[in-house]
Design a protein around this motif. Structure first.
Motif, short mmCIF file in Angstrom:
data_model
loop_
_atom_site.label_atom_id
_atom_site.label_comp_id
_atom_site.label_asym_id
_atom_site.label_seq_id
_atom_site.Cartn_x
_atom_site.Cartn_y
_atom_site.Cartn_z
N LEU A 58 0.82 -1.47 0.03
CA LEU A 58 -0.04 0.03 0.17
C LEU A 58 0.87 1.13 0.10
CD1 LEU A 58 -2.59 -0.87 2.69
CD2 LEU A 58 -3.07 -0.59 0.02
N THR A 59 1.90 1.34 0.59
CA THR A 59 2.94 2.63 0.89
C THR A 59 3.59 2.68 -0.37
OG1 THR A 59 3.09 1.93 3.27
CG2 THR A 59 4.84 3.32 2.16
N GLY A 67 2.57 10.20 -3.49
CA GLY A 67 2.06 10.62 -2.06
C GLY A 67 3.31 10.43 -1.06
N ARG A 68 3.28 10.84 0.08
CA ARG A 68 4.21 10.70 1.21
C ARG A 68 3.87 9.94 2.06
NH1 ARG A 68 3.19 16.84 2.66
NH2 ARG A 68 0.92 15.94 2.28
N VAL A 136 -3.58 10.41 -1.17
CA VAL A 136 -2.42 9.61 -1.92
C VAL A 136 -1.29 9.56 -0.72
CG1 VAL A 136 -2.88 10.28 -4.17
CG2 VAL A 136 -1.14 11.81 -2.77
N ASP A 137 -1.70 10.19 0.39
CA ASP A 137 -0.50 9.90 1.60
C ASP A 137 -0.68 8.81 2.42
OD1 ASP A 137 1.04 12.34 0.76
OD2 ASP A 137 -0.46 13.40 1.94
N ASN A 210 12.12 -0.63 10.01
CA ASN A 210 13.17 -0.94 8.93
C ASN A 210 12.56 -1.76 7.54
OD1 ASN A 210 15.19 0.00 10.38
ND2 ASN A 210 16.01 -1.87 11.22
N ILE A 211 11.75 -2.69 7.84
CA ILE A 211 11.23 -3.44 7.01
C ILE A 211 10.24 -2.92 6.14
CG2 ILE A 211 9.45 -5.65 6.29
CD1 ILE A 211 10.75 -6.68 8.97
N LEU A 212 9.31 -1.96 6.65
CA LEU A 212 8.43 -1.28 6.00
C LEU A 212 8.97 -0.10 4.96
CD1 LEU A 212 5.87 -0.20 5.32
CD2 LEU A 212 5.92 1.26 7.42
#
Length: 305
Positions: A58-59, A67-68, A136-137, A210-212
């Motif tokens: 999703l990110t 997005g941010r 979009v963030d 870290n993973i994200l």
């Protein structure tokens, strides 16, 4: 008279039976106990793998659309978010506003305790509004115990604005309800020092962040193989790393790699594409822009007739 909520039922506040005699342990026993308890962090990450993968997808999708990514928290949780955000520009050459950390109390809270500010739900909502967060963030709410009003306020306001919401906490679903698109529960059990969530809860949160962030940057094409090809060449150490990446991925010696790096404006990704495609800097730069910075896609396109 105001009454304080009893939060002793929370997993992060409970007493750890393995450390009941903490003040009586020898130094080596103390170290061994920490080592033993910290193994729970690996299990917690493994148990949250599905949610972490969803958060990455999703990110990366949101960021690819312009997005941010925002981390928001109070105390240790907020500091961990700020730390992860601060590491993104040098590691992945991201603009400073792409990944941002928000902590209750602002910059001063990074070095001075301001945990009292976490009780202000409206301040969390205001932090989201001030940054003009949109659909979009992505907003990641970080709170070990899952009850921080500041973070709940932020997540609610972010959701109202249509943003993707992700929560990270260290308590089970049945103890605290958190409204978010992805609800990541990192269950490491009671702390060695009862209630001190800067310990296992802090460690597992750092691991998850870290993973994200790294997973998201991989999806955005900022990694080739396992090399950080978007590294910002801003000091001698990073200049050396850039040269080694180019050497490792090509047949060039160090001097040749240095000349190529300079020719590319100290952009490793661009230097590699120039070398492999044989095309000039302007064409390679355009190819990378056309393919959202993905080196593999740009390289494939450069070889087409």
């Amino acid at each position: 008279m105001e009454t304080l909520e009893n939060r002793g039922y929370l997993l992060t506040e409970q007493i750890n039976p393995n450390s009941q005699n903490l003040d009586e342990l020898t130094t080596i026993e103390l170290v061994d106990l920490f080592n033993q308890e910290d193994t729970q962090t690996l299990k917690a990450i493994a148990n949250a793998r599905i949610e972490l993968a969803k958060a990455i997808d999703l990110t990366s999708e949101s960021l690819s659309l312009g997005g941010r990514l925002f981390y928001i928290g109070a105390g240790t949780s907020g500091r961990l978010g700020v730390l992860d955000a601060a590491e993104c520009p040098p590691t992945f050459c991201t603009p400073p506003d792409l990944v941002q950390g928000i902590i209750a109390g602002g910059t001063s809270a990074l070095i001075k305790s301001s945990e009292g500010l976490e009780d202000q739900k409206e301040d969390g909502a205001s932090a989201i509004a001030e940054r003009k967060i949109t659909a979009v963030d992505v907003v990641v709410g970080i709170m070990a115990g899952g009850t921080t009003p500041y973070v709940h306020g932020a997540l609610e306001e972010a959701k109202r604005r249509g943003a993707t919401t992700i929560s990270m906490s260290c308590v089970p679903l049945e103890q605290v309800e958190i409204i978010a698109d992805v609800d990541i529960r990192l269950l490491t059990g009671p702390e060695i020092l009862a209630g001190s969530t800067r310990l296992k809860a802090g460690t597992v949160t750092k691991m998850a962040l870290n993973i994200l962030s790294t997973g998201t940057m991989v999806k955005l094409g900022k990694v080739y193989g396992n090399r950080m090809i978007d590294v910002a060449v801003t000091n001698r150490k990073l200049h050396d790393r850039a040269l080694r990446i180019i050497q490792d991925l090509t047949s060039l010696n160090r001097e040749e790699a240095g000349l190529l790096l300079e020719k590319s404006g100290k952009k490793v990704k661009l230097a590699l594409l120039m070398h492999w495609s044989g095309l000039d800097e302007k064409i390679c730069d355009r190819l990378l822009n056309d393919h959202q910075g993905n080196l593999r896609s740009a390289l494939l396109a450069s070889n087409k007739p």
